[in-house]
Each structure stands twice: as structure tokens, then as C-alpha cells.
Design a protein around this motif. Sequence first.
Motif, PDB file in Angstrom:
ATOM      1  N   LYS A  16      60.033  16.479  51.704  1.00  0.00           N
ATOM      2  CA  LYS A  16      59.337  17.124  50.591  1.00  0.00           C
ATOM      3  C   LYS A  16      58.790  18.471  51.042  1.00  0.00           C
ATOM      4  O   LYS A  16      58.224  18.583  52.129  1.00  0.00           O
ATOM      5  CB  LYS A  16      58.192  16.204  50.152  1.00  0.00           C
ATOM      6  CG  LYS A  16      57.535  16.594  48.846  1.00  0.00           C
ATOM      7  CD  LYS A  16      56.444  15.587  48.468  1.00  0.00           C
ATOM      8  CE  LYS A  16      55.908  15.837  47.081  1.00  0.00           C
ATOM      9  NZ  LYS A  16      55.328  17.145  46.850  1.00  0.00           N
ATOM     10  N   SER A  17      58.950  19.434  50.193  1.00  0.00           N
ATOM     11  CA  SER A  17      58.418  20.762  50.507  1.00  0.00           C
ATOM     12  C   SER A  17      56.926  20.814  50.170  1.00  0.00           C
ATOM     13  O   SER A  17      56.444  20.080  49.317  1.00  0.00           O
ATOM     14  CB  SER A  17      59.168  21.796  49.652  1.00  0.00           C
ATOM     15  OG  SER A  17      58.389  22.944  49.456  1.00  0.00           O
ATOM     16  N   ASP A  18      56.211  21.713  50.849  1.00  0.00           N
ATOM     17  CA  ASP A  18      54.792  21.888  50.502  1.00  0.00           C
ATOM     18  C   ASP A  18      54.590  23.114  49.601  1.00  0.00           C
ATOM     19  O   ASP A  18      53.490  23.689  49.527  1.00  0.00           O
ATOM     20  CB  ASP A  18      53.933  22.014  51.765  1.00  0.00           C
ATOM     21  CG  ASP A  18      54.267  23.252  52.575  1.00  0.00           C
ATOM     22  OD1 ASP A  18      53.538  23.567  53.531  1.00  0.00           O
ATOM     23  OD2 ASP A  18      55.272  23.924  52.261  1.00  0.00           O
ATOM     24  N   LEU A  19      55.663  23.502  48.920  1.00  0.00           N
ATOM     25  CA  LEU A  19      55.586  24.697  48.078  1.00  0.00           C
ATOM     26  C   LEU A  19      54.497  24.572  47.021  1.00  0.00           C
ATOM     27  O   LEU A  19      53.767  25.537  46.765  1.00  0.00           O
ATOM     28  CB  LEU A  19      56.940  24.962  47.413  1.00  0.00           C
ATOM     29  CG  LEU A  19      56.987  26.180  46.478  1.00  0.00           C
ATOM     30  CD1 LEU A  19      56.651  27.474  47.210  1.00  0.00           C
ATOM     31  CD2 LEU A  19      58.373  26.321  45.835  1.00  0.00           C
ATOM     32  N   MET A  20      54.379  23.412  46.406  1.00  0.00           N
ATOM     33  CA  MET A  20      53.380  23.282  45.328  1.00  0.00           C
ATOM     34  C   MET A  20      51.958  23.415  45.883  1.00  0.00           C
ATOM     35  O   MET A  20      51.080  23.940  45.205  1.00  0.00           O
ATOM     36  CB  MET A  20      53.553  21.965  44.570  1.00  0.00           C
ATOM     37  CG  MET A  20      54.860  21.857  43.772  1.00  0.00           C
ATOM     38  SD  MET A  20      55.346  23.351  42.838  1.00  0.00           S
ATOM     39  CE  MET A  20      53.940  23.637  41.809  1.00  0.00           C
ATOM     40  N   LYS A  22      51.215  25.316  48.454  1.00  0.00           N
ATOM     41  CA  LYS A  22      51.091  26.767  48.706  1.00  0.00           C
ATOM     42  C   LYS A  22      50.794  27.498  47.405  1.00  0.00           C
ATOM     43  O   LYS A  22      49.964  28.408  47.356  1.00  0.00           O
ATOM     44  CB  LYS A  22      52.389  27.315  49.307  1.00  0.00           C
ATOM     45  CG  LYS A  22      52.551  27.006  50.784  1.00  0.00           C
ATOM     46  CD  LYS A  22      53.628  27.865  51.425  1.00  0.00           C
ATOM     47  CE  LYS A  22      54.990  27.265  51.326  1.00  0.00           C
ATOM     48  NZ  LYS A  22      56.034  28.006  52.076  1.00  0.00           N
ATOM     49  N   ILE A  23      51.482  27.085  46.338  1.00  0.00           N
ATOM     50  CA  ILE A  23      51.270  27.734  45.039  1.00  0.00           C
ATOM     51  C   ILE A  23      49.848  27.463  44.548  1.00  0.00           C
ATOM     52  O   ILE A  23      49.161  28.358  44.057  1.00  0.00           O
ATOM     53  CB  ILE A  23      52.324  27.257  44.017  1.00  0.00           C
ATOM     54  CG1 ILE A  23      53.681  27.908  44.337  1.00  0.00           C
ATOM     55  CG2 ILE A  23      51.906  27.583  42.587  1.00  0.00           C
ATOM     56  CD1 ILE A  23      54.838  27.441  43.460  1.00  0.00           C
ATOM     57  N   LYS A  24      49.396  26.250  44.725  1.00  0.00           N
ATOM     58  CA  LYS A  24      48.021  25.885  44.307  1.00  0.00           C
ATOM     59  C   LYS A  24      47.018  26.778  45.037  1.00  0.00           C
ATOM     60  O   LYS A  24      46.079  27.313  44.437  1.00  0.00           O
ATOM     61  CB  LYS A  24      47.782  24.416  44.639  1.00  0.00           C
ATOM     62  CG  LYS A  24      46.405  23.886  44.262  1.00  0.00           C
ATOM     63  CD  LYS A  24      46.346  22.366  44.481  1.00  0.00           C
ATOM     64  CE  LYS A  24      45.062  21.778  43.959  1.00  0.00           C
ATOM     65  NZ  LYS A  24      43.954  21.827  44.911  1.00  0.00           N
ATOM     66  N   ARG A  26      47.524  29.756  46.305  1.00  0.00           N
ATOM     67  CA  ARG A  26      47.614  31.140  45.831  1.00  0.00           C
ATOM     68  C   ARG A  26      46.990  31.281  44.442  1.00  0.00           C
ATOM     69  O   ARG A  26      46.317  32.266  44.166  1.00  0.00           O
ATOM     70  CB  ARG A  26      49.055  31.639  45.836  1.00  0.00           C
ATOM     71  CG  ARG A  26      49.536  32.076  47.219  1.00  0.00           C
ATOM     72  CD  ARG A  26      50.773  32.930  47.125  1.00  0.00           C
ATOM     73  NE  ARG A  26      51.954  32.133  46.887  1.00  0.00           N
ATOM     74  CZ  ARG A  26      52.807  31.775  47.841  1.00  0.00           C
ATOM     75  NH1 ARG A  26      52.610  32.134  49.091  1.00  0.00           N
ATOM     76  NH2 ARG A  26      53.865  31.043  47.543  1.00  0.00           N
ATOM     77  N   VAL A  27      47.205  30.298  43.586  1.00  0.00           N
ATOM     78  CA  VAL A  27      46.607  30.344  42.246  1.00  0.00           C
ATOM     79  C   VAL A  27      45.075  30.331  42.350  1.00  0.00           C
ATOM     80  O   VAL A  27      44.394  31.101  41.681  1.00  0.00           O
ATOM     81  CB  VAL A  27      47.120  29.168  41.376  1.00  0.00           C
ATOM     82  CG1 VAL A  27      46.294  29.006  40.107  1.00  0.00           C
ATOM     83  CG2 VAL A  27      48.588  29.354  41.008  1.00  0.00           C
ATOM     84  N   GLU A  28      44.571  29.480  43.242  1.00  0.00           N
ATOM     85  CA  GLU A  28      43.104  29.343  43.356  1.00  0.00           C
ATOM     86  C   GLU A  28      42.458  30.538  44.060  1.00  0.00           C
ATOM     87  O   GLU A  28      41.261  30.759  43.895  1.00  0.00           O
ATOM     88  CB  GLU A  28      42.769  28.047  44.097  1.00  0.00           C
ATOM     89  CG  GLU A  28      43.059  26.804  43.265  1.00  0.00           C
ATOM     90  CD  GLU A  28      42.882  25.501  44.037  1.00  0.00           C
ATOM     91  OE1 GLU A  28      42.661  25.558  45.266  1.00  0.00           O
ATOM     92  OE2 GLU A  28      42.976  24.433  43.405  1.00  0.00           O
ATOM     93  N   ARG A  30      43.778  33.719  43.936  1.00  0.00           N
ATOM     94  CA  ARG A  30      44.523  34.878  43.404  1.00  0.00           C
ATOM     95  C   ARG A  30      43.714  36.173  43.512  1.00  0.00           C
ATOM     96  O   ARG A  30      44.248  37.210  43.884  1.00  0.00           O
ATOM     97  CB  ARG A  30      44.909  34.572  41.958  1.00  0.00           C
ATOM     98  CG  ARG A  30      45.630  35.634  41.191  1.00  0.00           C
ATOM     99  CD  ARG A  30      47.130  35.824  41.391  1.00  0.00           C
ATOM    100  NE  ARG A  30      47.972  34.742  41.737  1.00  0.00           N
ATOM    101  CZ  ARG A  30      48.524  33.885  40.881  1.00  0.00           C
ATOM    102  NH1 ARG A  30      48.265  33.979  39.603  1.00  0.00           N
ATOM    103  NH2 ARG A  30      49.321  32.931  41.311  1.00  0.00           N
ATOM    104  N   GLN A  73      51.693  41.791  55.299  1.00  0.00           N
ATOM    105  CA  GLN A  73      52.235  40.695  54.488  1.00  0.00           C
ATOM    106  C   GLN A  73      51.320  40.315  53.338  1.00  0.00           C
ATOM    107  O   GLN A  73      51.646  39.470  52.515  1.00  0.00           O
ATOM    108  CB  GLN A  73      52.520  39.489  55.387  1.00  0.00           C
ATOM    109  CG  GLN A  73      53.683  39.794  56.322  1.00  0.00           C
ATOM    110  CD  GLN A  73      54.078  38.636  57.182  1.00  0.00           C
ATOM    111  OE1 GLN A  73      54.142  37.507  56.695  1.00  0.00           O
ATOM    112  NE2 GLN A  73      54.353  38.900  58.442  1.00  0.00           N
ATOM    113  N   GLY A  74      50.157  40.962  53.292  1.00  0.00           N
ATOM    114  CA  GLY A  74      49.315  40.861  52.110  1.00  0.00           C
ATOM    115  C   GLY A  74      48.642  39.516  51.872  1.00  0.00           C
ATOM    116  O   GLY A  74      48.254  39.204  50.750  1.00  0.00           O
ATOM    117  N   GLN A  75      48.498  38.712  52.917  1.00  0.00           N
ATOM    118  CA  GLN A  75      47.872  37.392  52.716  1.00  0.00           C
ATOM    119  C   GLN A  75      46.586  37.251  53.535  1.00  0.00           C
ATOM    120  O   GLN A  75      45.977  36.194  53.569  1.00  0.00           O
ATOM    121  CB  GLN A  75      48.831  36.260  53.152  1.00  0.00           C
ATOM    122  CG  GLN A  75      50.253  36.377  52.633  1.00  0.00           C
ATOM    123  CD  GLN A  75      50.371  36.088  51.150  1.00  0.00           C
ATOM    124  OE1 GLN A  75      49.846  35.102  50.642  1.00  0.00           O
ATOM    125  NE2 GLN A  75      51.034  36.965  50.422  1.00  0.00           N
TER     126      GLN A  75
END
Lengths: 112, 184
Positions: A16-20, A22-24, A26-28, A30, A73-75
Motif C-alpha cells: 500500500k502506498s502512503d500517498l493519501m 502525504k496528501i492529508k 499537505r492539505v492540512e 497548505r 523543493q519547497g517543502q
Amino acid sequence: MNNLREKLMSLSGGKKSDLMEKIKYRVENRAWLRKSSAIAILVLSTLRAKKLTQAQLSERMGVSPQQVNKILQGQENLTLETIEKLETALDIRIIDVRSDNNKPSGKKKPAA
Amino acid sequence: MNIVSIFVGEESENGIWSIHLDGKSQNEFDDFIDDMNNPKRLDKFFEKNIDDLTDGFFGDISIDEAIELTLEEVGQMEDALYYYTNRGFDTDDINLQHLFKPLNNHEYYINIHQKSKIRIKRGWLRLYAIRIDKNCYIVTGGAIKLTKDMRGEHLQHELKKLEKAKLFLRNNGINFTEDLKIIV
């Protein structure tokens, strides 16, 4: 339908990827991540305009090339110290805090 | 090649999967989303493809503006994915067909979350995926599409990955129908 699911699960070996996640994240986060990206864009643009390399920037800042790479890399949650080093190294203004524009009355004096 | 799950329904096969190519540290969907959030990578991409960027299809646009637009678009894509995955795919009114809008054969764009305040007039992010069931997609990659056709090297690369993925799926007994070609 379940047959298809079984086939896919079997093919993936349950990976399973941990993409979701990572997205969570970034959303939180932002708001400040946007600022970090904006700084990265400004630095990249300035490097291009001044024909400087990342290696030259890292030398001027007195930091490792890896740190410059991370900034671009902007993070990164940049410290004020790092921002000041960028400003000095590139002769640019990234943040501008003027005390006379932050009075509690909310009324701002026009910029000088 | 292998596949990994990105988000899959609890009781069904509904969901998003991605291919994971041999020798790469992560799957193609993760790679794409990470790259689209990376100003340094975007800067490199737009410098390399400056001719396509400035040829007028998207108007007079600088590299900085292009990076900002891409970051904005991927942010909205992430919002849409986050919204849908939180709602779940196993209800009739929420399914991946709402999210994955077809353009051409296996080419999709992500339908921006309806509650988003900012709409990008003309997004250029594309996802490449094989739809193996109504609500089941296997992502093979993504790209910034600056041209109407698929002539760019990075776009040709996406087509090759699509073909490899199709072969992999068929060899492993997973059938799918080719999407109808929709010309935009």
C-alpha cells in the motif's frame, strides 16, 4: 467483483502506498507550504536571472548543497535565519516586516 | 513491474491503484504527485520545455507563473482526492467516475472539487490510467501536457508505460476494455 479485488490484492502482495497520508499532510499544512514554495520559486528565478548555480548559492550562504536542494523543493519550514541568509546571498527581499504597519488600531500608514 | 494500492474500498475492488516499475523507489502515482509539488523539478521541466510553454497555447506565460499554476492545480487535485477518499467510493453518488474525467484513450484529468473557490481555467495536469472496472483505476503515470498532441518526450514515455502496464495486466489475467477515444 470480489474476484477482481482478490486478483489485485494478490498481485500487489498487499503493498500500500502512503500517498493519501502525504496528501492529508499537505492539505492540512497548505498555508505555510505555499509560502515555502513561493520562496523556492523566487530563489529559482533569482538564480536564473543572476546566472548563479545552486553550488554558488550554498557557498554564499555557508550551508551545504543538500540544504539548498531541500529549500528549492519547497517543502521546508524555513527558519528566519535561513531566510535572512537567502536574502543576503541573493540580494533580494523575501519577507518585509515593518513595525509601523502593524499597530493594533488596524490603520496602516502608507509605505514610505 | 508490480502494482500497489493507493486507496481501495473496504469491501470491494473500487479504488485507485498504481503501477510500480522495477528499480524505482516508489510507484508512478506517488512519483507524479511528488514531482508536481516540487518547484525545483517543475522549474527544470519548464526550462526544458520552454518552447512548448511559450508557443501561445496557454498564452504568454513565464516559468515562474507556470510553476505557480502547476502547484495550484496539483493542490486542487489533492483536495479532490482527499475529499473523495474521505467520503468513500462505495456509495452510488460518489464514485471515481466523478473524479477521473476522460479525455483521450487512458488520459484523464482530475475533476476539481466542486467547493473549491479557485478554478483554474485551463489545467494541464493529466493522469494516465487503465480503468479495469467502473470504479477501479490503475494509474500508470501523469504529466504536464503543454501541447494538444502527445509528441513531447515525457508524453511518449507515458504512452510506453501504459502499454507495458496493459501487457502486465493481461499476462496476469486482468482484463479491461480499451476506453473509447474522445477527441478534445
